[in-house]
Design a protein around this motif. Structure first.
Motif, PDB file in Angstrom:
ATOM      1  N   LEU A 159       0.933  -1.354   0.097  1.00 49.96           N
ATOM      2  CA  LEU A 159       0.006   0.268   0.326  1.00 49.96           C
ATOM      3  C   LEU A 159       1.060   1.473   0.079  1.00 49.96           C
ATOM      4  O   LEU A 159       0.471   1.908  -0.932  1.00 49.96           O
ATOM      5  N   SER A 162       1.506   2.013  -3.518  1.00 50.49           N
ATOM      6  CA  SER A 162       0.185   2.192  -4.132  1.00 50.49           C
ATOM      7  C   SER A 162       0.233   3.439  -4.427  1.00 50.49           C
ATOM      8  O   SER A 162      -0.435   3.981  -5.012  1.00 50.49           O
ATOM      9  N   THR A 163       0.097   3.833  -2.499  1.00 49.59           N
ATOM     10  CA  THR A 163      -0.268   5.021  -2.552  1.00 49.59           C
ATOM     11  C   THR A 163       0.947   6.236  -3.498  1.00 49.59           C
ATOM     12  O   THR A 163       0.589   7.320  -3.605  1.00 49.59           O
TER      13      THR A 163
ATOM     14  N   LEU B 167      -4.258   2.854  -5.410  1.00 51.73           N
ATOM     15  CA  LEU B 167      -5.187   1.496  -4.461  1.00 51.73           C
ATOM     16  C   LEU B 167      -5.791   0.413  -5.793  1.00 51.73           C
ATOM     17  O   LEU B 167      -5.539  -0.386  -6.021  1.00 51.73           O
ATOM     18  N   ARG B 171      -4.304  -2.656  -7.327  1.00 51.33           N
ATOM     19  CA  ARG B 171      -5.075  -4.239  -7.877  1.00 51.33           C
ATOM     20  C   ARG B 171      -5.580  -4.488  -8.593  1.00 51.33           C
ATOM     21  O   ARG B 171      -5.696  -5.621  -8.442  1.00 51.33           O
ATOM     22  N   VAL B 179      -1.501  -6.479  -2.804  1.00 52.01           N
ATOM     23  CA  VAL B 179      -2.221  -5.324  -2.983  1.00 52.01           C
ATOM     24  C   VAL B 179      -3.174  -6.192  -3.477  1.00 52.01           C
ATOM     25  O   VAL B 179      -4.637  -5.946  -2.892  1.00 52.01           O
ATOM     26  N   LEU B 187      -7.971  -5.470   3.774  1.00 49.81           N
ATOM     27  CA  LEU B 187      -7.899  -3.224   3.084  1.00 49.81           C
ATOM     28  C   LEU B 187      -7.775  -2.375   4.564  1.00 49.81           C
ATOM     29  O   LEU B 187      -7.320  -1.516   4.104  1.00 49.81           O
ATOM     30  N   LEU B 191      -6.371   0.433   5.244  1.00 49.78           N
ATOM     31  CA  LEU B 191      -6.581   1.633   5.598  1.00 49.78           C
ATOM     32  C   LEU B 191      -7.645   2.458   6.337  1.00 49.78           C
ATOM     33  O   LEU B 191      -6.821   3.635   5.544  1.00 49.78           O
TER      34      LEU B 191
END
Lengths: 205, 205
Positions: A159, A162-163, B167, B171, B179, B187, B191
């Motif tokens: 994450l 991906s962030t 995200l 994903r 992810v 998640l 998150l």
DNA sequence: CTGAAGGGTCAACAGTTGTAGAGTGATGTG
DNA sequence: CACATCACTCTACAACTGTTGACCCTTCAG
């Protein structure tokens, strides 16, 4: 009319140079043109002819240097920052380094196009996807996951990646106004706590 | 050999249907084929011929229905979730709704391709970029920024959007293992705190 | 039953693309 | 000076693309 002409110019200053130097210059001109076009128009819409025109040479010369379009792309699109540095950093330094690398990569015009070319095409071009996913994201995330440790380490590292990816996308590819307009200080103020929360497992007290 | 054949089948069960129904089915078959191909191969690599073949009809019929390739894409790629709902939500509900909408959009096979087709091409196709950036991201972020309020409202809303975008990218498009493998619970656990921190301005005590 | 309408096919065009091969002229070497 | 080398160009091809217009044949209204 497009840019740095090198080729058949009758009496351009580039003529009558030693072979090696001449070769280097054409190669660089081709790459620069290719990077710019790949970065702004994408792989499919970028034609060999357009690259050659922008470099001021003949299309066939591009083939001679890079074999085919795929070879040209492979030579043009690269991840320009040492993504392994963040992997060997201490936990607390990861957020800072992430933002530092971000700016080193994308706010420096000399590296920009190479990386943008890669990212612009990573959703529609297999070899670009492979580099971004396997060579950059996965490798980095594995190392960061080891640094984080604990149950959700892989997911947290994923994450984090991906962030950052989303930030890059919003700021440099999609160019979302609010994300694009922010200064480095703005970004750090709002984003650093987020990244720290992502990297630090919740207190197990 | 590819999929649902509709056209010139000599005695397929689809033949001898009322006009209106027949038209509806062909239109749906074309759209389904187009969505799948746009979503997995991208706009440029998807040919009208391939769409027609997958739908079991003649390429010229695609043109008759949608005018040109651009029209076909416009009819195929759409944002399938009400992105305005999150705009009128209370501050505390935004994180939950963000994840809820994410799953409603991308984990439902019947809506998936429409949105994936849009996202897959938003970096290399102008009209896709326009929709994603202007109609979805900007509109949503403006509303969320009003809900957040305060100094960094726009930036916070923007980063919320880009984070969700990252995200989605990781994903469903890049398919980063860590992810992609995470469950909804995973998640949310990791998150939600992040999104809350992003949405809530820091305590001014 | 007859004729219009419209879904559907067929064959073809014009443009563009990546790419190959022959050729040219300057550069370097003996 | 003569010859090989190499950067470079010109021309052309073969494949593929989106797109079109003329043509079928079923459906439907009168």
């Amino acid at each position: 009319m497009t840019s740095t002409s090198i080729g058949a110019g009758t009496d351009s200053p580039e003529a009558h140079l030693p072979r090696e130097e001449r070769r280097r210059r054409t190669e660089a001109a081709i790459l620069e043109a290719a990077r710019a076009l790949f970065a702004e128009s994408g792989f499919e819409k970028t034609t060999i002819r357009a690259v050659a025109a922008k470099a001021g040479i003949d299309p066939a010369l591009v083939m001679q240097y890079y074999g085919n379009k795929e070879g040209l792309f492979a030579a043009s699109a690269r991840w320009q920052v040492d993504h392994k540095r963040i992997g060997s950093a201490a936990l607390g330094d990861i957020p800072h380094i992430a933002i530092e690398d971000l700016f080193a990569t994308f706010e420096d015009p000399s590296h920009r196009d190479e990386t943008i070319a890669l990212l612009r095409n990573c959703l529609t071009h297999d070899s670009a996807l492979e580099i971004v996913r396997d060579e950059v994201m996965c490798e980095t995330q594995e190392m960061i996951a080891r640094t984080i440790g604990g149950d959700d380490a892989e997911l947290r590292a994923g994450l984090l990646g991906s962030t950052m990816m989303g930030l890059i996308l919003g700021r440099y590819l999609l160019e979302l106004p609010a994300v694009k307009a922010a200064s480095r200080e703005d970004l750090e103020r709002v984003l650093l706590p987020i990244l720290e929360a992502l990297v630090n497992p919740p207190a197990t007290s």
